[in-house]
Design a protein around this motif. Structure first.
Motif, PDB file in Angstrom:
ATOM      1  N   MET A   1       0.840  -1.190   0.000  1.00 44.31           N
ATOM      2  CA  MET A   1       0.000   0.000   0.000  1.00 44.31           C
ATOM      3  C   MET A   1       0.881   1.249   0.000  1.00 44.31           C
ATOM      4  N   ARG A   2       0.527   2.241  -0.797  1.00 46.39           N
ATOM      5  CA  ARG A   2       1.227   3.521  -0.777  1.00 46.39           C
ATOM      6  C   ARG A   2       0.506   4.415   0.229  1.00 46.39           C
ATOM      7  N   VAL A   3       1.235   4.885   1.249  1.00 46.04           N
ATOM      8  CA  VAL A   3       0.605   5.578   2.364  1.00 46.04           C
ATOM      9  C   VAL A   3       1.124   7.006   2.443  1.00 46.04           C
ATOM     10  N   PHE A   4       0.203   7.962   2.511  1.00 45.15           N
ATOM     11  CA  PHE A   4       0.550   9.360   2.720  1.00 45.15           C
ATOM     12  C   PHE A   4       0.526   9.624   4.219  1.00 45.15           C
ATOM     13  N   VAL A   5       1.651  10.131   4.750  1.00 41.05           N
ATOM     14  CA  VAL A   5       1.788  10.356   6.191  1.00 41.05           C
ATOM     15  C   VAL A   5       2.046  11.830   6.450  1.00 41.05           C
ATOM     16  N   THR A   6       1.289  12.432   7.368  1.00 39.51           N
ATOM     17  CA  THR A   6       1.605  13.772   7.861  1.00 39.51           C
ATOM     18  C   THR A   6       2.289  13.626   9.219  1.00 39.51           C
ATOM     19  N   GLY A   7       3.192  14.550   9.524  1.00 38.77           N
ATOM     20  CA  GLY A   7       3.906  14.457  10.795  1.00 38.77           C
ATOM     21  C   GLY A   7       4.928  13.341  10.821  1.00 38.77           C
ATOM     22  N   GLY A   8       5.477  13.008   9.665  1.00 36.02           N
ATOM     23  CA  GLY A   8       6.340  11.842   9.553  1.00 36.02           C
ATOM     24  C   GLY A   8       7.723  11.979  10.153  1.00 36.02           C
ATOM     25  N   THR A   9       8.137  13.188  10.525  1.00 37.43           N
ATOM     26  CA  THR A   9       9.467  13.341  11.116  1.00 37.43           C
ATOM     27  C   THR A   9       9.421  13.520  12.627  1.00 37.43           C
ATOM     28  N   GLY A  10       8.247  13.447  13.225  1.00 34.54           N
ATOM     29  CA  GLY A  10       8.116  13.573  14.669  1.00 34.54           C
ATOM     30  C   GLY A  10       8.458  12.284  15.394  1.00 34.54           C
ATOM     31  N   LEU A  11       8.341  12.321  16.706  1.00 37.29           N
ATOM     32  CA  LEU A  11       8.647  11.164  17.539  1.00 37.29           C
ATOM     33  C   LEU A  11       7.839   9.941  17.112  1.00 37.29           C
ATOM     34  N   ILE A  12       6.541  10.124  16.908  1.00 37.04           N
ATOM     35  CA  ILE A  12       5.680   9.018  16.512  1.00 37.04           C
ATOM     36  C   ILE A  12       5.780   8.778  15.013  1.00 37.04           C
TER      37      ILE A  12
END
Length: 293
Positions: A1-12
């Motif tokens: 699956m190709r997943v778009f992630v926001t906040g990808g550089t944070g702790l979580i």
């Protein structure tokens, strides 16, 4: 699956990207700066330049993906106004992401917080608060879950008060930061109130499971520790920093003061049984031993 992630550089988010890639997914991650874009690429994902307030970028990212995981939030808790601005920004972002996915049956996994229920640990079927300083986040996630009626496989992973890794993160991290600034490891009230917690690497697994398996309109609890007493958390922080541990006024914690003072244990029994999620990483009190003086 190709997943778009926001906040990808944070702790979580960084843990979520690694978890997705390790399990055969590809990742397109929102990056608001050159440094963030470089971090995304170094992690093995593709960056998409844009900020959370850039709704066109969010729509473009969702359009290019088979599913979306939303994690971005401006954690500026310095005043009620900055907190309200962050809540409103997130609401607009999720509305844009949701509209892009309507009618597609693609998954949209957002994050929420575990609710507080007087007298017992909260469970997945309990409603999130829709009033108070973060009530707007509750209204937003309720709207996201409502997209299940419009062809979006929406779900919410409810995060506990502290998501931690190597002694950093969450409410416990805020206590640590405040202790460094004030010279006192403080806690509100008598410190008997309990906060749930989870290691970021365990939370990342649950986000992946929700993306892959969660039915539309469902909520899940990323809770490993049902409730640690805040005084116990402050005690470890004080010992690691060599500082006194004592009760301080709730207003010391700004707009989050009342939330900090609440007893808010939470259960993840339904999540574990239904999705097969099982936390494996250190507990909060164990992980706080990584705090450096």
């Amino acid at each position: 699956m190709r997943v778009f992630v926001t906040g990808g550089t944070g702790l979580i988010g960084s843990a979520v990207i690694a978890e997705l890639l390790d399990n055969g997914h590809t990742v397109l991650a929102l990056a608001r700066s050159d440094a963030s874009a470089q971090a995304v690429e170094a992690a093995g994902a593709e960056p998409l330049r844009g900020a959370l307030a850039d709704l066109n970028s969010l729509r473009a990212g969702a359009a290019r993906a088979d599913g979306v995981i939303h994690l971005a939030f401006d954690h500026d808790f310095s005043s009620a106004d900055t907190l309200a601005k962050s809540v409103a920004e997130e609401g607009a972002a999720l509305a844009a992401l949701g509209e892009e996915l309507v009618g597609s049956d693609r998954p949209l996994v957002t994050c929420s917080g575990t609710p507080a229920v007087p007298g017992r640990a909260s469970v997945e079927s309990d409603p999130v608060p829709t009033d108070g300083p973060i009530g707007g986040r509750g209204r937003t996630v309720t709207s996201v879950l409502g997209l299940s009626a419009r062809g979006v496989r929406s779900s919410a992973v409810r995060l506990p008060r502290t998501v931690h890794n190597q002694g950093h993160g969450g409410f416990a991290g805020l206590l640590t930061d405040l202790a460094r600034r004030t010279g006192v490891s403080g806690y509100p009230g008598d410190g008997e109130q309990r906060w749930p917690a989870v290691h970021a690497l365990d939370a990342a697994v649950l986000f992946r499971l929700a993306l892959e398996q969660a039915e539309a309109g469902t909520s899940w609890h990323a809770v490993a520790d049902e409730g640690d007493k805040v005084r116990d958390i402050a005690t470890v922080i004080g010992r690691r920093l060599g500082l006194p541990v004592e009760s301080v006024p709730a207003q010391t914690f700004g707009p989050l003061g009342q939330i900090f003072a609440n007893d808010q244990p939470s259960s993840s029994a339904h999540t574990r049984q239904t999705l097969g999620w099982e936390p494996k990483h250190p507990s909060l009190l164990e992980d706080l031993e990584n705090i450096k003086p």
